[in-house]
Design a protein around this motif. Structure first.
Motif, PDB file in Angstrom:
ATOM      1  N   GLY A   1      68.698  32.248  57.712  1.00 20.29           N
ATOM      2  CA  GLY A   1      67.023  32.058  58.262  1.00 20.29           C
ATOM      3  C   GLY A   1      66.524  33.479  58.735  1.00 20.29           C
ATOM      4  N   LYS A   2      67.359  34.207  59.166  1.00 20.43           N
ATOM      5  CA  LYS A   2      66.935  35.454  59.667  1.00 20.43           C
ATOM      6  C   LYS A   2      66.936  36.380  58.404  1.00 20.43           C
ATOM      7  CE  LYS A   2      68.528  35.431  64.300  1.00 20.43           C
ATOM      8  NZ  LYS A   2      67.934  34.114  64.648  1.00 20.43           N
ATOM      9  N   VAL A   3      67.427  36.113  57.164  1.00 23.76           N
ATOM     10  CA  VAL A   3      67.080  36.735  55.971  1.00 23.76           C
ATOM     11  C   VAL A   3      65.802  36.502  55.568  1.00 23.76           C
ATOM     12  CG1 VAL A   3      67.785  36.959  53.585  1.00 23.76           C
ATOM     13  CG2 VAL A   3      69.601  37.103  55.101  1.00 23.76           C
ATOM     14  N   LEU A   4      65.221  35.137  55.621  1.00 19.79           N
ATOM     15  CA  LEU A   4      64.158  34.593  55.319  1.00 19.79           C
ATOM     16  C   LEU A   4      62.865  35.023  56.424  1.00 19.79           C
ATOM     17  CD1 LEU A   4      64.419  30.723  54.399  1.00 19.79           C
ATOM     18  CD2 LEU A   4      64.392  32.989  52.894  1.00 19.79           C
ATOM     19  N   ASP A   5      63.328  35.306  57.660  1.00 19.42           N
ATOM     20  CA  ASP A   5      62.482  36.026  58.289  1.00 19.42           C
ATOM     21  C   ASP A   5      62.110  37.516  58.012  1.00 19.42           C
ATOM     22  OD1 ASP A   5      62.207  33.969  60.057  1.00 19.42           O
ATOM     23  OD2 ASP A   5      63.670  34.847  61.569  1.00 19.42           O
ATOM     24  N   LEU A   6      63.173  38.335  57.609  1.00 19.35           N
ATOM     25  CA  LEU A   6      62.961  39.567  56.980  1.00 19.35           C
ATOM     26  C   LEU A   6      61.952  39.718  55.774  1.00 19.35           C
ATOM     27  CD1 LEU A   6      66.417  41.055  57.179  1.00 19.35           C
ATOM     28  CD2 LEU A   6      64.868  41.664  58.694  1.00 19.35           C
ATOM     29  N   VAL A   7      62.069  38.591  54.586  1.00 18.21           N
ATOM     30  CA  VAL A   7      61.345  38.484  53.953  1.00 18.21           C
ATOM     31  C   VAL A   7      59.928  38.140  54.328  1.00 18.21           C
ATOM     32  CG1 VAL A   7      60.525  36.957  51.954  1.00 18.21           C
ATOM     33  CG2 VAL A   7      63.062  37.393  52.331  1.00 18.21           C
ATOM     34  N   ASN A   8      59.644  37.186  55.236  1.00 22.53           N
ATOM     35  CA  ASN A   8      58.368  37.054  55.738  1.00 22.53           C
ATOM     36  C   ASN A   8      57.687  38.083  56.574  1.00 22.53           C
ATOM     37  OD1 ASN A   8      56.200  35.017  56.049  1.00 22.53           O
ATOM     38  ND2 ASN A   8      57.201  34.854  58.306  1.00 22.53           N
TER      39      ASN A   8
END
Length: 102
Positions: free
Chosen positions: A47-54
């Motif tokens: 989820g933190k990886v997706l936050d980095l994408v976002n």
């Protein structure tokens, strides 16, 4: 022959350099498992990886084939049953994020 080869090599090198653009953020290809886990467990590492994408701290590289794999995995009924709190809307938001950031 050496002069001809040098000319071709110079041309290839010039074309390669012209096609390259400076990238200030890492380019990543997200494994389907990371996308899956990040969507269904946003508080976890994935989820933190997706936050980095976002937040555009990393850029996603994606092909049509990979996008299709993402969609098939995330919308698969067997996977969705394991996480009843996640709606199709949540899934489409994640897929839209990937589309926007690719």
């Amino acid at each position: 022959a050496d002069n001809e080869r040098d000319s071709r090599c110079s041309k290839c090198a010039r074309q390669s350099t012209e096609m390259m653009s400076p990238v200030s953020k890492p380019l990543v290809v997200l494994d389907t498992g990371v996308l899956f886990a990040g969507t269904f467990s946003p508080a976890g590492v994935c989820g933190k990886v997706l936050d980095l994408v976002n937040t555009e701290e990393i850029a996603v590289v994606m092909s049509d084939r990979l996008r299709s794999e993402y969609e098939a995995t995330l919308t698969d009924e067997r996977n969705r049953l394991r996480f009843p709190g996640v709606t199709l809307e949540d899934i489409w938001e994640t897929l839209d994020l990937m589309d926007d950031c690719a």
